[in-house]
Structures are given as C-alpha cells and as structure tokens.
Design an enzyme around this catalytic site. Structure first.
Site, PDB file in Angstrom:
ATOM      1  N   GLU A  31     -11.456  -1.408  -3.165  1.00  0.00           N
ATOM      2  CA  GLU A  31     -10.856  -0.703  -2.027  1.00  0.00           C
ATOM      3  C   GLU A  31      -9.660   0.111  -2.501  1.00  0.00           C
ATOM      4  O   GLU A  31      -9.327   0.105  -3.686  1.00  0.00           O
ATOM      5  CB  GLU A  31     -10.450  -1.693  -0.934  1.00  0.00           C
TER       6      GLU A  31
ATOM      7  N   ASP B 220       0.830  -1.214   0.000  1.00  0.00           N
ATOM      8  CA  ASP B 220       0.000   0.000   0.000  1.00  0.00           C
ATOM      9  C   ASP B 220       0.866   1.266   0.000  1.00  0.00           C
ATOM     10  O   ASP B 220       0.718   2.130   0.869  1.00  0.00           O
ATOM     11  CB  ASP B 220      -0.922   0.038   1.230  1.00  0.00           C
TER      12      ASP B 220
END
Ligand SMILES: *[C@@H]1O[C@H](CO)[C@@H](O)[C@H](O)[C@H]1NC(C)=O
Ligand SMILES: *[C@@H]1O[C@H](CO)[C@@H](O)[C@H](O)[C@H]1NC(C)=O
Length: 343
Positions: free
Chosen positions: A213, A36
C-alpha cells in the site's frame, strides 16, 4: 585492475556491508503521531508537511531537516471538521498526498474506516497550503471494485502537459494506477491498471497476504542511460503493537521499491521478479536499531542541496508503546539504478 579501481572496489564492498543504516533525520516537531507524511517545499522556501492524524495536520519548517512546528488542534488541520464526503460516522481521513500545480496545492486524501472497502479518495486545494486556506472538493468519483480499496492516493505527472496519473490501493489486490481529469479534481473514467500485488502469506498467524500500500511514484530521467520509473510502496503490517502481538521480524511495515522503463509498468524488483505476478519488491528501508516499521513514505527533491529525500513515519522501539508515529527522512541516491539510503 589498477590500484585505484581495486581500492574503490574494496571501499564500495565495505560501504554495502559495514556501514550502519543511518538514523532518521528530523528536528522540532518530529513525534506526536505524524503518520503517512507528505512533504514539499513551497516556492518561498518554506517546507510544508501534511499527515494523517488531526484531520490532516499541517506542519512547517525552514528546511526539510526542521525545526518543524505544528499545531495539534483543529486549527492545525487541513480540513478542520473533516471532509464533505460522508461514508460512516466513524470514518477517518488519512494519507494526504500533496503537490503544487497551476498555482495551487492539491491534496488527494483517503476517507475510510480501518479494514473496510467503504472508502473514497477526496481532493482539496489551497493557494498557500496553510491551515485555514483549504477548499474541499469532495470525492474524485473513482468507483469501487472488489479488487481495490480507494485509499492511499499518489499523484504522478512527468511534465506539465503529460498525463496526470493517480496511483492508489491497499488491501485486497493492492496497487493500481488510473488517471485524473485535467483539473485534477476528478477521476478521468480510465479503467485502473493493476501495478503490484503480493500474494504471499506471511509466516505467523495472519490469514491474508501481506499488504502492499501507500504507493509513491518517482522518475529519474537518466540513470546510466536509462529512464526509470520507481514505484515505492509500504509492505507488511502497518501498525501492530506488542499488545496485539507484533508481526514476526521482516513482516512488519517496510519500504519497498519496484522499477520500470514505462510509467504504467510492468514493474520489476532487483532480482528481476515481476511485482504484479511474482510477488516482487526490493527492500529500501526496514526496521533497524530503534527504528521500527518505517513506511507511509514519499520522496522530495531539495533544491538547496540538490538531493532527494526519502521521508517516512516509523515508531521508536525504545518508547515501548509502538503507537507514537514519528517523522524522519534520509537522503537517497539512485546512481546504481536502485534507490539506496545513503545518509
Ligand atoms: C487562501 O489565501 C489566499 C492568499 O492569501 C487568498 O487569496 C484566498 O482567498 C485564501 N483561500 C481560502 C479558501 O482561504
Ligand atoms: C510479500 O509478502 C511476504 C509475506 O509477508 C513478505 O515476506 C515479503 O517481503 C513481501 N514482499 C513484498 C515485495 O512486499
């Protein structure tokens, strides 16, 4: 049609069919669970990279290409010892989203445990962005709701005085957008707007719909006369290993995009499907060659070359574990109206 235009036409037809998808670009510290990522260039030209593992590990490099250096201990962390938010003894911090505004780096991060709605979005600030220089401000105070999970924050602001938006969300009903207070440290109180959702059940054994997401919003002021807002997100199963059973091809993590002429949508995909009501989303980058399950993406403009980088994490199939998240990026181009990975 003249000679030149037919040559160009056949060249571009070739470009879309025959060219292989480029490999991720990165040198230096590109492996070792860099998940991420959030990447930006500091005013002095140093590139900063923030990622999930190690209480939001920080790396630096002279160029987005690298060579990256990072310290894997707590002294490489944005928040050594964790966040001041306490939800659960087993909580983890993840998915920092970092931007620079009013002389400060701001990082919105998630606090959660896997698969739970007991989550919070926190925020920390720093003058230098370096480890040891962060002040944690704790939770932004976004309330919970059965429709959303308070993770994967993404700040978006079109101009210095424009409304400060915060995109967020994951499981349950996927992507939402709300706004922050002017100091960017708290939720404004504005009811979140629903941005995107995928209700499609994947083939295979999964009993819940494929998750959208990791939203990341970007805008381009003029693409063929249009102003477009792009909502990038990750879709599918983020992190299954062969031991747990890999998702069927195409259902593993991948980078998708939806587009709108308005900041809060409605967003549509390339086929014209609504991304909230018709399970829309167009593929930007999926698995290819040894690159498996790219996602957790973001975008950064590199002023040195005046190009836009799409950066992400992925696992390298060749290493067999499917656990070592690597960092890489590719240059993307918006001139067709849709982001295309070009190099
Ligand atoms: C961060 O670094 C700046 C500049 O060196 C300094 O003024 C500030 O006090 C530091 N803040 C923290 C929290 O360490
Ligand atoms: C929606 O979910 C289906 C099933 O997993 C998947 O094949 C499709 O790519 C997803 N679409 C988007 C836009 O993420």
């Amino acid at each position: 049609m003249g000679y030149l235009s037919s040559t160009l036409l056949s060249f571009s037809a070739l470009a879309t069919t025959a060219f292989a998808i480029p490999d991720p670009i990165c040198s230096g510290a590109c492996t070792g669970s860099i998940r991420d990522p959030a990447v930006l260039r500091r005013n002095d030209g140093t590139w900063m990279r923030f990622s999930t593992e190690g209480n939001l590990r920080i790396g630096t490099a002279p160029s987005i290409k690298g060579p990256w250096t990072t310290n894997k201990g707590e002294d490489g962390a944005m928040l050594p010892g964790g966040s001041k938010i306490h939800l659960d003894d087993d909580q983890r911090l993840w998915a920092p989203n970092v931007f620079y505004k009013n002389g400060l780096f701001h990082a919105h991060y998630s606090v959660s445990t896997i698969g739970s709605q007991n989550s919070a979005i926190g925020v920390a600030t720093s003058v230098t962005g370096e480890p040891g220089n962060w002040t944690d401000h704790g939770s932004i105070g976004l309330p919970g709701d059965k429709r959303w999970n308070r993770i994967d924050a993404n700040f978006f602001q079109e101009c210095a005085d424009c409304k400060p938006y915060l995109n967020f969300g994951s499981g349950w009903e996927h992507l939402f957008q709300t706004t922050l207070t002017p100091d960017l440290l708290k939720w404004s109180g504005e009811e979140p707007v629903h941005i995107a959702r995928n209700k499609t059940l994947p083939h295979g054994s999964q009993t819940y719909p494929s998750i959208n997401e990791g939203a990341f919003q970007w805008w381009v002021p003029n693409v063929n006369g249009h102003k477009y807002y792009y909502m990038f997100f990750s879709s599918g199963a983020c992190c299954r290993t062969p031991k747990e059973g890999l998702s069927p091809p195409g259902e593993e993590y991948k980078i998708m995009v939806c587009r709108s002429e308005k900041v809060s949508g409605p967003f549509f995909d390339k086929k014209g499907r609504n991304c909230l009501t018709e399970n829309g989303g167009s593929l930007v980058l999926g698995s290819h060659g040894d690159v498996f399950a790219p996602g957790g993406q973001g975008l950064a403009h590199d002023p040195d070359v005046n190009r836009v980088a799409l950066y992400y994490h992925y696992v390298n199939k060749a290493d067999g574990t499917y656990k070592d998240y690597r960092f890489g990026f590719n240059w993307i181009d918006f001139s067709s109206g849709w982001p295309e990975v070009v190099e």
